[in-house]
Scaffold this motif. Structure first.
Motif, PDB file in Angstrom:
ATOM      1  N   SER A  24       0.802  -1.224   0.000  1.00 52.43           N
ATOM      2  CA  SER A  24       0.000   0.000   0.000  1.00 52.43           C
ATOM      3  C   SER A  24       0.835   1.275   0.000  1.00 52.43           C
ATOM      4  CB  SER A  24      -0.945   0.013   1.209  1.00 52.43           C
ATOM      5  OG  SER A  24      -0.219   0.030   2.418  1.00 52.43           O
ATOM      6  N   THR A  25       2.133   1.153   0.228  1.00 48.39           N
ATOM      7  CA  THR A  25       2.983   2.346   0.294  1.00 48.39           C
ATOM      8  C   THR A  25       4.070   2.373  -0.782  1.00 48.39           C
ATOM      9  OG1 THR A  25       4.444   1.279   1.922  1.00 48.39           O
ATOM     10  CG2 THR A  25       2.629   2.608   2.775  1.00 48.39           C
ATOM     11  N   THR A  26       4.231   1.304  -1.539  1.00 51.07           N
ATOM     12  CA  THR A  26       5.244   1.271  -2.593  1.00 51.07           C
ATOM     13  C   THR A  26       4.683   1.901  -3.866  1.00 51.07           C
ATOM     14  OG1 THR A  26       6.267  -0.742  -1.715  1.00 51.07           O
ATOM     15  CG2 THR A  26       6.720  -0.194  -4.011  1.00 51.07           C
ATOM     16  N   GLN A  27       5.328   2.954  -4.331  1.00 54.39           N
ATOM     17  CA  GLN A  27       4.892   3.623  -5.550  1.00 54.39           C
ATOM     18  C   GLN A  27       5.479   2.895  -6.746  1.00 54.39           C
ATOM     19  OE1 GLN A  27       4.598   7.931  -5.354  1.00 54.39           O
ATOM     20  NE2 GLN A  27       5.524   8.120  -7.376  1.00 54.39           N
ATOM     21  N   THR A  28       4.611   2.414  -7.613  1.00 56.82           N
ATOM     22  CA  THR A  28       5.059   1.670  -8.787  1.00 56.82           C
ATOM     23  C   THR A  28       4.765   2.462 -10.053  1.00 56.82           C
ATOM     24  OG1 THR A  28       2.947   0.479  -8.851  1.00 56.82           O
ATOM     25  CG2 THR A  28       4.785  -0.594  -7.714  1.00 56.82           C
ATOM     26  N   ARG A  29       5.435   2.101 -11.119  1.00 53.33           N
ATOM     27  CA  ARG A  29       5.275   2.768 -12.407  1.00 53.33           C
ATOM     28  C   ARG A  29       4.505   1.875 -13.376  1.00 53.33           C
ATOM     29  NH1 ARG A  29      10.752   3.717 -15.237  1.00 53.33           N
ATOM     30  NH2 ARG A  29      11.003   5.103 -13.460  1.00 53.33           N
ATOM     31  N   VAL A  30       3.675   2.487 -14.194  1.00 51.91           N
ATOM     32  CA  VAL A  30       3.057   1.760 -15.304  1.00 51.91           C
ATOM     33  C   VAL A  30       4.161   1.524 -16.333  1.00 51.91           C
ATOM     34  CG1 VAL A  30       1.297   1.766 -17.101  1.00 51.91           C
ATOM     35  CG2 VAL A  30       0.823   2.850 -14.896  1.00 51.91           C
ATOM     36  N   THR A  31       4.689   0.307 -16.349  1.00 53.41           N
ATOM     37  CA  THR A  31       5.801   0.004 -17.249  1.00 53.41           C
ATOM     38  C   THR A  31       5.312  -0.224 -18.675  1.00 53.41           C
ATOM     39  OG1 THR A  31       5.650  -2.315 -16.569  1.00 53.41           O
ATOM     40  CG2 THR A  31       7.293  -0.931 -15.457  1.00 53.41           C
TER      41      THR A  31
ATOM     42  N   VAL B  82      -3.259  -8.160  -8.735  1.00 48.93           N
ATOM     43  CA  VAL B  82      -2.567  -9.439  -8.618  1.00 48.93           C
ATOM     44  C   VAL B  82      -1.062  -9.194  -8.610  1.00 48.93           C
ATOM     45  CG1 VAL B  82      -4.468 -10.630  -9.772  1.00 48.93           C
ATOM     46  CG2 VAL B  82      -2.505  -9.858 -11.114  1.00 48.93           C
ATOM     47  N   VAL B  83      -0.316 -10.200  -8.132  1.00 50.29           N
ATOM     48  CA  VAL B  83       1.120 -10.014  -7.947  1.00 50.29           C
ATOM     49  C   VAL B  83       1.896 -11.247  -8.384  1.00 50.29           C
ATOM     50  CG1 VAL B  83       1.105 -10.865  -5.553  1.00 50.29           C
ATOM     51  CG2 VAL B  83       2.886  -9.250  -6.286  1.00 50.29           C
ATOM     52  N   ALA B  84       3.099 -11.016  -8.917  1.00 50.67           N
ATOM     53  CA  ALA B  84       4.096 -12.052  -9.221  1.00 50.67           C
ATOM     54  C   ALA B  84       5.345 -11.338  -9.729  1.00 50.67           C
ATOM     55  CB  ALA B  84       3.597 -13.047 -10.261  1.00 50.67           C
ATOM     56  N   ILE B  85       6.488 -12.006  -9.610  1.00 50.75           N
ATOM     57  CA  ILE B  85       7.782 -11.582 -10.174  1.00 50.75           C
ATOM     58  C   ILE B  85       8.042 -10.068 -10.021  1.00 50.75           C
ATOM     59  CG2 ILE B  85       8.123 -13.526 -11.723  1.00 50.75           C
ATOM     60  CD1 ILE B  85       6.832 -11.941 -13.974  1.00 50.75           C
ATOM     61  N   ARG B  86       7.827  -9.560  -8.824  1.00 49.92           N
ATOM     62  CA  ARG B  86       8.080  -8.167  -8.461  1.00 49.92           C
ATOM     63  C   ARG B  86       7.209  -7.176  -9.226  1.00 49.92           C
ATOM     64  NH1 ARG B  86      14.246  -6.413  -7.901  1.00 49.92           N
ATOM     65  NH2 ARG B  86      13.188  -4.672  -6.869  1.00 49.92           N
TER      66      ARG B  86
ATOM     67  N   GLY C  92       5.591  -1.892 -11.887  1.00 50.90           N
ATOM     68  CA  GLY C  92       6.789  -2.368 -11.203  1.00 50.90           C
ATOM     69  C   GLY C  92       7.692  -1.228 -10.786  1.00 50.90           C
ATOM     70  N   THR C  93       8.739  -1.574 -10.061  1.00 49.85           N
ATOM     71  CA  THR C  93       8.904  -2.916  -9.526  1.00 49.85           C
ATOM     72  C   THR C  93       8.794  -2.873  -8.007  1.00 49.85           C
ATOM     73  OG1 THR C  93      11.307  -2.628  -9.512  1.00 49.85           O
ATOM     74  CG2 THR C  93      10.368  -3.754 -11.390  1.00 49.85           C
ATOM     75  N   LEU C  94       8.352  -4.012  -7.451  1.00 46.17           N
ATOM     76  CA  LEU C  94       8.223  -4.149  -6.005  1.00 46.17           C
ATOM     77  C   LEU C  94       9.582  -4.498  -5.395  1.00 46.17           C
ATOM     78  CD1 LEU C  94       4.892  -6.196  -5.894  1.00 46.17           C
ATOM     79  CD2 LEU C  94       5.190  -3.786  -5.273  1.00 46.17           C
TER      80      LEU C  94
END
Length: 246
Positions: free
Chosen positions: A133-140, A176-180, A152-154
């Motif tokens: 909930s606090t990790t800012q990810t990018r639309v890759t 959903v989640v997988a591979i970071r 990503g990426t986690l």
């Protein structure tokens, strides 16, 4: 000092009779995704005659061209010159990106694989929710379904494998989640990724002038909300999403 540019990249490959792929890496990394996004913008700004389409995947920029107006050799020469013009792995990200906060309920019967995913990442459910909930990810990239983002990426502990089986169906707005990486589903679909959160987001709205809510390069946060708050948001056309310029 180890160079950011991986060996043998960037690389230019032909794709069929009318396509060119500029690859910046063989696997996903932040610098390679940054390079692909920035390179696409530069190609579009160049407005080369005969180039009809430009898009990005995780670490590549794709060009579709009209072979009646430009041949591969000439286009390849232009691409080589553009590649040599700067360090694409260190370039600034494109302008006009946005930050989207998408309220998410984690776990419960709505997203029943949170505990399984957290265990695979070596975290408690509480730790997992805090991280996700606090990790800012990018639309890759956008792909697989209309308007659907790969994010990503986690952190490294979230380099968990896909399932060996298949979840028959997850709903629109499933996280959903997988591979970071995270995927936020724009359609209801089967998946091999673990369903860890549920949102009220509708990413694909075909009747709108801009049918895709998200664009490659945008940033996303998935703040945690309770079940009751989620139920309220299901009647909100925006799904509670708050967007702002970066």
């Amino acid at each position: 000092m180890t160079p950011i540019s991986p060996p043998h990249f960037p690389r230019i490959d032909s794709v069929g009779l009318d396509g060119v792929l500029v690859r910046f890496a063989g696997t996903l990394s932040e610098p390679a995704n940054r390079a692909a996004l920035a390179f696409r913008v530069s190609v579009e700004q160049a407005s080369w005659e005969g180039v009809e389409e430009c898009s990005t995947s995780l670490v590549s920029t794709y060009l579709r061209f009209d072979p009646l107006h430009v041949d591969f050799a000439d286009l390849s020469q232009k691409l080589h010159s553009l590649i040599a013009s700067q360090d694409w792995y260190a370039v600034k990200l494109p302008q006009h990106r946005r930050l989207h906060r998408i309220p998410t309920v984690y776990g419960t019967d709505l997203a029943p694989q949170l505990a399984e995913a957290a265990k695979a990442a070596g975290q408690s459910q509480e730790q997992a929710i805090s991280t996700l909930s606090t990790t800012q990810t990018r639309v890759t990239t956008i792909g697989f379904a209309p308007g659907q983002p790969y994010l990503g990426t986690l952190p490294p502990e979230w380099d968990i494998p896909r399932q060996t089986g298949l979840t028959p169906l997850v709903p629109v707005g499933a996280l959903v989640v997988a591979i970071r990486q995270l995927v936020l589903f724009s359609v209801s679909t089967p998946t091999g990724w673990r369903h860890i959160g549920q949102t009220a987001a509708h990413l694909f709205q075909p009747t709108q002038d801009e049918p895709f809510l998200l664009r490659p390069g945008d940033e996303i946060l998935f703040p945690s909300i309770g079940r009751e708050a989620y139920e309220t948001l299901t009647s909100d056309p925006t799904g509670g999403i708050i967007s702002e310029p970066l």
